[in-house]
Write a protein that holds these residues in place. Structure first.
Motif, PDB file in Angstrom:
ATOM      1  N   GLY A 128       9.396  19.125  -0.341  1.00 35.55           N
ATOM      2  CA  GLY A 128       9.404  19.412  -1.767  1.00 35.55           C
ATOM      3  C   GLY A 128       8.249  18.760  -2.492  1.00 35.55           C
ATOM      4  O   GLY A 128       7.205  18.464  -1.909  1.00 35.55           O
ATOM      5  N   TRP A 129       8.416  18.500  -3.777  1.00 32.18           N
ATOM      6  CA  TRP A 129       7.355  17.923  -4.593  1.00 32.18           C
ATOM      7  C   TRP A 129       6.918  16.545  -4.102  1.00 32.18           C
ATOM      8  O   TRP A 129       7.708  15.786  -3.559  1.00 32.18           O
ATOM      9  CB  TRP A 129       7.847  17.747  -6.035  1.00 32.18           C
ATOM     10  N   SER A 130       5.675  16.231  -4.368  1.00 26.76           N
ATOM     11  CA  SER A 130       5.145  14.871  -4.232  1.00 26.76           C
ATOM     12  C   SER A 130       5.372  14.268  -2.858  1.00 26.76           C
ATOM     13  O   SER A 130       5.715  13.089  -2.745  1.00 26.76           O
ATOM     14  CB  SER A 130       5.746  13.965  -5.304  1.00 26.76           C
ATOM     15  N   CYS A 131       5.158  15.040  -1.833  1.00 26.42           N
ATOM     16  CA  CYS A 131       5.271  14.490  -0.483  1.00 26.42           C
ATOM     17  C   CYS A 131       4.161  13.468  -0.251  1.00 26.42           C
ATOM     18  O   CYS A 131       3.011  13.680  -0.621  1.00 26.42           O
ATOM     19  CB  CYS A 131       5.166  15.616   0.543  1.00 26.42           C
ATOM     20  N   ALA A 132       4.532  12.325   0.346  1.00 22.10           N
ATOM     21  CA  ALA A 132       3.579  11.262   0.706  1.00 22.10           C
ATOM     22  C   ALA A 132       2.811  10.722  -0.495  1.00 22.10           C
ATOM     23  O   ALA A 132       1.669  10.286  -0.350  1.00 22.10           O
ATOM     24  CB  ALA A 132       2.622  11.738   1.785  1.00 22.10           C
ATOM     25  N   GLU A 133       3.413  10.728  -1.649  1.00 23.81           N
ATOM     26  CA  GLU A 133       2.745  10.149  -2.827  1.00 23.81           C
ATOM     27  C   GLU A 133       2.418   8.674  -2.570  1.00 23.81           C
ATOM     28  O   GLU A 133       3.228   7.930  -2.037  1.00 23.81           O
ATOM     29  CB  GLU A 133       3.666  10.277  -4.043  1.00 23.81           C
ATOM     30  N   ASN A 134       1.207   8.274  -2.935  1.00 23.67           N
ATOM     31  CA  ASN A 134       0.756   6.883  -2.763  1.00 23.67           C
ATOM     32  C   ASN A 134       0.661   6.459  -1.293  1.00 23.67           C
ATOM     33  O   ASN A 134       0.786   5.276  -0.986  1.00 23.67           O
ATOM     34  CB  ASN A 134       1.673   5.908  -3.504  1.00 23.67           C
ATOM     35  N   LEU A 135       0.430   7.390  -0.390  1.00 25.52           N
ATOM     36  CA  LEU A 135       0.232   7.027   1.018  1.00 25.52           C
ATOM     37  C   LEU A 135      -0.981   6.098   1.139  1.00 25.52           C
ATOM     38  O   LEU A 135      -2.042   6.378   0.589  1.00 25.52           O
ATOM     39  CB  LEU A 135       0.012   8.295   1.851  1.00 25.52           C
ATOM     40  N   MET A 136      -0.813   4.998   1.867  1.00 27.98           N
ATOM     41  CA  MET A 136      -1.901   4.030   2.036  1.00 27.98           C
ATOM     42  C   MET A 136      -2.639   4.240   3.362  1.00 27.98           C
ATOM     43  O   MET A 136      -3.856   4.131   3.437  1.00 27.98           O
ATOM     44  CB  MET A 136      -1.340   2.609   1.989  1.00 27.98           C
ATOM     45  N   ALA A 137      -1.887   4.457   4.430  1.00 25.31           N
ATOM     46  CA  ALA A 137      -2.491   4.656   5.751  1.00 25.31           C
ATOM     47  C   ALA A 137      -1.472   5.334   6.639  1.00 25.31           C
ATOM     48  O   ALA A 137      -0.279   5.354   6.353  1.00 25.31           O
ATOM     49  CB  ALA A 137      -2.931   3.323   6.347  1.00 25.31           C
ATOM     50  N   CYS A 178       2.102  18.792  -6.268  1.00 28.34           N
ATOM     51  CA  CYS A 178       1.701  17.376  -6.232  1.00 28.34           C
ATOM     52  C   CYS A 178       1.709  16.818  -4.809  1.00 28.34           C
ATOM     53  O   CYS A 178       2.079  15.660  -4.591  1.00 28.34           O
ATOM     54  CB  CYS A 178       2.590  16.542  -7.145  1.00 28.34           C
ATOM     55  N   PHE A 179       1.297  17.623  -3.867  1.00 28.46           N
ATOM     56  CA  PHE A 179       1.209  17.196  -2.470  1.00 28.46           C
ATOM     57  C   PHE A 179       0.140  16.106  -2.355  1.00 28.46           C
ATOM     58  O   PHE A 179      -1.005  16.307  -2.730  1.00 28.46           O
ATOM     59  CB  PHE A 179       0.843  18.407  -1.619  1.00 28.46           C
ATOM     60  N   GLY A 180       0.547  14.932  -1.865  1.00 28.18           N
ATOM     61  CA  GLY A 180      -0.415  13.833  -1.716  1.00 28.18           C
ATOM     62  C   GLY A 180      -0.916  13.256  -3.024  1.00 28.18           C
ATOM     63  O   GLY A 180      -2.058  12.788  -3.106  1.00 28.18           O
ATOM     64  N   ALA A 181      -0.090  13.235  -4.042  1.00 27.30           N
ATOM     65  CA  ALA A 181      -0.506  12.666  -5.327  1.00 27.30           C
ATOM     66  C   ALA A 181      -0.864  11.194  -5.173  1.00 27.30           C
ATOM     67  O   ALA A 181      -0.121  10.416  -4.575  1.00 27.30           O
ATOM     68  CB  ALA A 181       0.625  12.814  -6.342  1.00 27.30           C
ATOM     69  N   ALA A 182      -2.021  10.824  -5.672  1.00 29.71           N
ATOM     70  CA  ALA A 182      -2.458   9.420  -5.740  1.00 29.71           C
ATOM     71  C   ALA A 182      -2.536   8.736  -4.381  1.00 29.71           C
ATOM     72  O   ALA A 182      -2.391   7.518  -4.302  1.00 29.71           O
ATOM     73  CB  ALA A 182      -1.535   8.630  -6.669  1.00 29.71           C
ATOM     74  N   ILE A 183      -2.781   9.477  -3.295  1.00 25.62           N
ATOM     75  CA  ILE A 183      -2.885   8.790  -1.997  1.00 25.62           C
ATOM     76  C   ILE A 183      -4.165   7.966  -1.964  1.00 25.62           C
ATOM     77  O   ILE A 183      -5.161   8.274  -2.620  1.00 25.62           O
ATOM     78  CB  ILE A 183      -2.834   9.761  -0.800  1.00 25.62           C
ATOM     79  N   ARG A 184      -4.130   6.915  -1.174  1.00 25.88           N
ATOM     80  CA  ARG A 184      -5.259   5.992  -1.087  1.00 25.88           C
ATOM     81  C   ARG A 184      -5.880   5.941   0.305  1.00 25.88           C
ATOM     82  O   ARG A 184      -6.945   5.364   0.494  1.00 25.88           O
ATOM     83  CB  ARG A 184      -4.804   4.600  -1.504  1.00 25.88           C
ATOM     84  N   GLY A 185      -5.207   6.499   1.284  1.00 25.33           N
ATOM     85  CA  GLY A 185      -5.741   6.479   2.636  1.00 25.33           C
ATOM     86  C   GLY A 185      -4.869   7.291   3.565  1.00 25.33           C
ATOM     87  O   GLY A 185      -3.832   7.820   3.177  1.00 25.33           O
ATOM     88  N   GLY A 186      -5.304   7.387   4.830  1.00 21.12           N
ATOM     89  CA  GLY A 186      -4.544   8.132   5.823  1.00 21.12           C
ATOM     90  C   GLY A 186      -4.861   9.614   5.804  1.00 21.12           C
ATOM     91  O   GLY A 186      -5.668  10.089   5.007  1.00 21.12           O
ATOM     92  N   ASP A 187      -4.219  10.333   6.723  1.00 21.84           N
ATOM     93  CA  ASP A 187      -4.374  11.786   6.823  1.00 21.84           C
ATOM     94  C   ASP A 187      -3.049  12.450   6.477  1.00 21.84           C
ATOM     95  O   ASP A 187      -2.016  12.147   7.083  1.00 21.84           O
ATOM     96  CB  ASP A 187      -4.782  12.183   8.248  1.00 21.84           C
TER      97      ASP A 187
END
Length: 284
Positions: free
Chosen positions: A128-137, A149-158
């Protein structure tokens, strides 16, 4: 926190009745183990064995109960956990700051895998919405489609979706890579600051609107460019990097990356300092 106590030898300020009270407060929160030297890890993480595998059926569990049990299994050294019957529950797998192989046999609801740092995750369904939000690594792979909002605000990782994604993918992203095998909705890369987005299919209107920095690669049609998003030359190094990334993503192995469109920030929105005097003059 400081803990000031009255001493026999008082300063002038203390003699006047100042600085004699005992200050109390919360103990400083620990985020890293300082004994780990250069290989800092989060306080409270576990030494897990990827070959130690188990299954967890969350059908009768709430999301907090399931997340707590995942943490409990990691504390027992399980490095590979298979989640049965996620049934679209929201906020599953959030806040994992540990190396872990996590496999969901089904779909997730909103905010799945949010605020994680380190796990390798495979979701054999949709999200659903916002999967992996704020992912770091780490690495998160979704086999089907994803919401807005897929990957909203992620900082790192794939972060990889083999299907299509909704609007505002990569909104406010600050690093890492988002890879989409299908199409993406409007405002992809909105207010993007760093990182890279790869879309093999088409994208909607206002691509990269108000992006500060970062790079977007599009394989299909573009609905329209957003404010300050401009096309750029696709270099040979870009193409080499794209081929490597798609191989890691396990999608688009035969995709012709030489035909992709590269989008970057025009950086006209960076001139705040130049605009500010005029705005002040106008206001006066």
């Amino acid at each position: 926190m400081a803990n000031l106590k009255t001493t026999e030898k008082k300063t002038k300020a203390q003699s006047m009745g100042m600085h004699t009270e005992v200050l109390t407060g919360r103990t400083q929160q620990k985020f890293f183990n300082p004994d780990e030297g250069e290989n800092l890890y989060y306080f409270g993480t576990y030494d897990v064995d990827f070959n130690k595998r188990t299954e967890l059926d969350v059908k009768e569990m709430s999301a907090p109960e399931a997340n707590k049990e995942i943490d409990n299994l990691m504390s027992q050294g399980f490095g590979t956990i298979v989640i049965k019957n996620p049934q679209g529950k929201h906020s599953l797998g959030v806040g994992i700051l540990n190396k872990l192989n996590l496999i969901f046999e089904g779909s997730l609801g909103y905010f799945g895998m949010g605020s994680c740092d380190g796990p390798t995750v495979r979701i054999n369904g949709r999200v659903g919405w916002s999967c992996a939000e704020n992912l770091m690594a780490g690495k998160v792979v979704i086999e089907k489609n994803a919401g807005s909002c897929f990957g909203a605000a992620i900082r790192g990782g794939d972060l990889i979706c083999k299907g299509s994604v909704g609007a505002r993918t990569g909104i406010d992203m600050k690093g890492g890579t988002i890879i989409v095998g299908g199409d993406a909705g409007a405002f992809t890369g909105f207010m993007m600051q760093r990182g890279r987005i790869i879309i093999l299919g088409d994208v909607g209107i206002n691509l990269g609107d108000s992006m500060y920095d970062g790079t977007i690669f599009i394989g299909g049609k573009i609905g329209s460019f957003g404010s300050d998003a401009v096309p750029a030359d696709l270099s040979a190094s870009d193409q080499d990097w794209l081929k490597r990334k798609l191989k890691v993503a396990e999608i688009g192995e035969k995709f012709d990356v030489s035909k992709m469109t590269k989008i970057v920030a025009g950086k006209k929105l960076w001139n705040y300092d130049n605009l500010e005097p005029h705005e002040k003059k106008g206001a006066i």
